[in-house]
Write a protein that holds these residues in place. Structure first.
Motif, PDB file in Angstrom:
ATOM      1  N   THR A  88       0.833  -1.201   0.000  1.00  0.00           N
ATOM      2  CA  THR A  88       0.000   0.000   0.000  1.00  0.00           C
ATOM      3  C   THR A  88       0.865   1.247   0.000  1.00  0.00           C
ATOM      4  O   THR A  88       1.980   1.251   0.516  1.00  0.00           O
ATOM      5  CB  THR A  88      -0.913   0.052   1.241  1.00  0.00           C
ATOM      6  OG1 THR A  88      -0.099   0.035   2.417  1.00  0.00           O
ATOM      7  CG2 THR A  88      -1.879  -1.102   1.263  1.00  0.00           C
ATOM      8  N   GLY A  89       0.295   2.321  -0.565  1.00  0.00           N
ATOM      9  CA  GLY A  89       0.927   3.627  -0.484  1.00  0.00           C
ATOM     10  C   GLY A  89       2.073   3.816  -1.433  1.00  0.00           C
ATOM     11  O   GLY A  89       2.735   2.893  -1.882  1.00  0.00           O
ATOM     12  N   VAL A 102       4.310   7.712   3.789  1.00  0.00           N
ATOM     13  CA  VAL A 102       3.556   6.761   2.994  1.00  0.00           C
ATOM     14  C   VAL A 102       2.078   7.141   3.003  1.00  0.00           C
ATOM     15  O   VAL A 102       1.475   7.317   4.050  1.00  0.00           O
ATOM     16  CB  VAL A 102       3.725   5.331   3.541  1.00  0.00           C
ATOM     17  CG1 VAL A 102       3.009   4.339   2.645  1.00  0.00           C
ATOM     18  CG2 VAL A 102       5.203   4.993   3.640  1.00  0.00           C
ATOM     19  N   GLU A 103       1.492   7.267   1.829  1.00  0.00           N
ATOM     20  CA  GLU A 103       0.080   7.562   1.725  1.00  0.00           C
ATOM     21  C   GLU A 103      -0.709   6.290   1.942  1.00  0.00           C
ATOM     22  O   GLU A 103      -0.458   5.281   1.316  1.00  0.00           O
ATOM     23  CB  GLU A 103      -0.230   8.116   0.328  1.00  0.00           C
ATOM     24  CG  GLU A 103       0.482   9.451   0.044  1.00  0.00           C
ATOM     25  CD  GLU A 103       0.246   9.892  -1.370  1.00  0.00           C
ATOM     26  OE1 GLU A 103      -0.456   9.167  -2.112  1.00  0.00           O
ATOM     27  OE2 GLU A 103       0.768  10.950  -1.751  1.00  0.00           O
ATOM     28  N   ASN A 104      -1.677   6.311   2.835  1.00  0.00           N
ATOM     29  CA  ASN A 104      -2.508   5.131   3.087  1.00  0.00           C
ATOM     30  C   ASN A 104      -3.774   5.166   2.233  1.00  0.00           C
ATOM     31  O   ASN A 104      -4.176   6.194   1.761  1.00  0.00           O
ATOM     32  CB  ASN A 104      -2.886   5.061   4.578  1.00  0.00           C
ATOM     33  CG  ASN A 104      -1.659   4.794   5.440  1.00  0.00           C
ATOM     34  OD1 ASN A 104      -0.907   3.879   5.154  1.00  0.00           O
ATOM     35  ND2 ASN A 104      -1.458   5.609   6.462  1.00  0.00           N
TER      36      ASN A 104
END
Length: 388
Positions: free
Chosen positions: A371-372, A386-388
């Motif tokens: 993810t991310g 980190v983008e969730n």
């Protein structure tokens, strides 16, 4: 050479992974046993080689997965290519491989098209482990530069197995003694070829190993790498075998037949070769510290990547699996300098392990799900990156 997109589902614990990596620097963060190594192993699978972590093909399938499927697009420096690798659960574990939409039964096409250099903590076995590991390393590296040489490596293994089987049959009285020698001429030809191939490769990386180890240790130690042929001894071998070398190989097999029959297997040949590594004249495997052994293994892999880049005029994809945490800033910087023009994938448990800032992409792996994605300077990466 760089991967432009990669997907994996059902490979070990990977679930619906699909991402577009940065063309240069990629960091995969996650706790232990989340799938970071499995992701790199899935990428390595596309080289057509056995798992660099020793995972057998029958274990590629996840525990509950009915199949696994990997799909990769990459640019080889000249054109965009696509590979797929899949397997279904069942008695036969049916495997299917495609290259640019064309089915292929063997992994040789993968090996010719896509090349990686993988680093992992287990690489210290190149120094500590059995000679077989060093022979496999020499063959893999040399065949990356000359893919068709893999045919000789495969043929030699088959011929040796056939000769050993003939020896066993002779001992059981099923065939005559002279029937064992029917494999000698072919084995001599392929063996002489591989001996020259290995010798040539080690001559090429020896100056690199010496230079890299000197940089790594601040010039305080000198590493020497040398190929030892169990059959030809200290003889200087050319890049390609001669009729004389083939004849010598065949004569040695014939001379040793009586002893082979006594022991039940072939003694003389390339299956007894080794890569000798020493620091200051002392064998690293016997007298080197743990740090020296790890540094030696790292230097061998860096030399492999550099030589491939130089000879092929295109870079391999570099996989760094859980190795950065053990390296100080000097060693990390040396790695970054050597792979500066290559696409790199790094796995980390602790973001603070990165001591040198790099510009690239960050991903997170959790329970087999990737993810991310974030781009920017990567150093001491935290979850906020980190983008969730």
């Amino acid at each position: 050479m760089h991967i432009t997109s990669f997907s994996a589902d059902g490979f070990r614990n990977l679930k619906g992974v699909h991402f577009t990596p940065d063309a240069r620097f990629n960091v995969i963060i996650g706790d232990n046993a989340q799938g970071k190594t499995n992701l790199l192993d899935a990428i390595w699978l596309m080289t057509g080689c056995k798992s660099f972590h020793g995972v057998r093909e029958r274990h590629y399938l996840g525990f509950d997965a009915p199949f696994f499927h990997c799909d990769m697009h990459f640019h080889d420096g000249r054109r965009e290519q696509r590979m797929t690798y899949s397997m279904e659960r069942g008695a036969q574990k049916k495997r299917k491989i495609t290259i640019n939409g064309v089915d292929t039964a063997k992994t040789g096409g993968l090996f010719e098209a896509f090349h990686c250099v993988a680093f992992s903590p287990s690489d210290v076995e190149l120094v500590n482990g059995a000679p077989e590991k060093r022979r496999s390393f020499m063959d893999l590296c040399a065949c990356q530069l000359h893919p068709r040489s893999m045919e000789y490596v495969s043929r030699a293994a088959l011929l040796l197995a056939q000769r050993n089987a003939a020896i066993q049959n002779c001992l059981k009285g099923r065939i005559r003694r002279q029937d064992v020698t029917m494999f000698d001429q072919q084995l001599a030809r392929t063996g002489a070829w591989i001996s020259c191939m290995r010798a040539s490769y080690i001559r090429s990386i020896q100056p690199l190993c010496r230079e890299l180890y000197s940089v790594m240790t601040g010039g305080s130690e000198v590493l020497h790498a040398a190929y030892r042929s169990a059959l030809y001894g200290d003889r200087e071998l050319p890049e390609r075998p001669t009729a004389e070398l083939t004849a010598i190989y065949e004569e040695k097999l014939a001379e040793n037949l009586k002893e082979d029959l006594r022991l039940g297997y072939t003694q003389k040949g390339i299956q007894r070769d080794d890569l000798l590594l020493d620091i200051g004249g002392y064998a690293v495997s016997q007298f080197g510290s743990q740090g020296q052994r790890k540094s030696t293994a790292l230097v061998l892999k860096l030399a492999q990547a550099h030589l491939y880049n130089e000879k092929m005029q295109r870079s391999p994809v570099v996989l760094l699996d859980d190795v950065m945490g053990e390296l100080d800033e000097r060693r990390q910087r040396l790695i970054y300098d050597m792979v500066a023009d290559m696409q790199v994938f790094i796995t980390l448990c602790h973001p603070s392990s990165l001591r040198v800032a790099q510009k690239g992409a960050v991903f997170r792996m959790e329970q087999g799900v990737l993810t991310g994605e974030a781009c920017g300077k990567v150093s001491g990466v935290s979850t906020e990156n980190v983008e969730n």
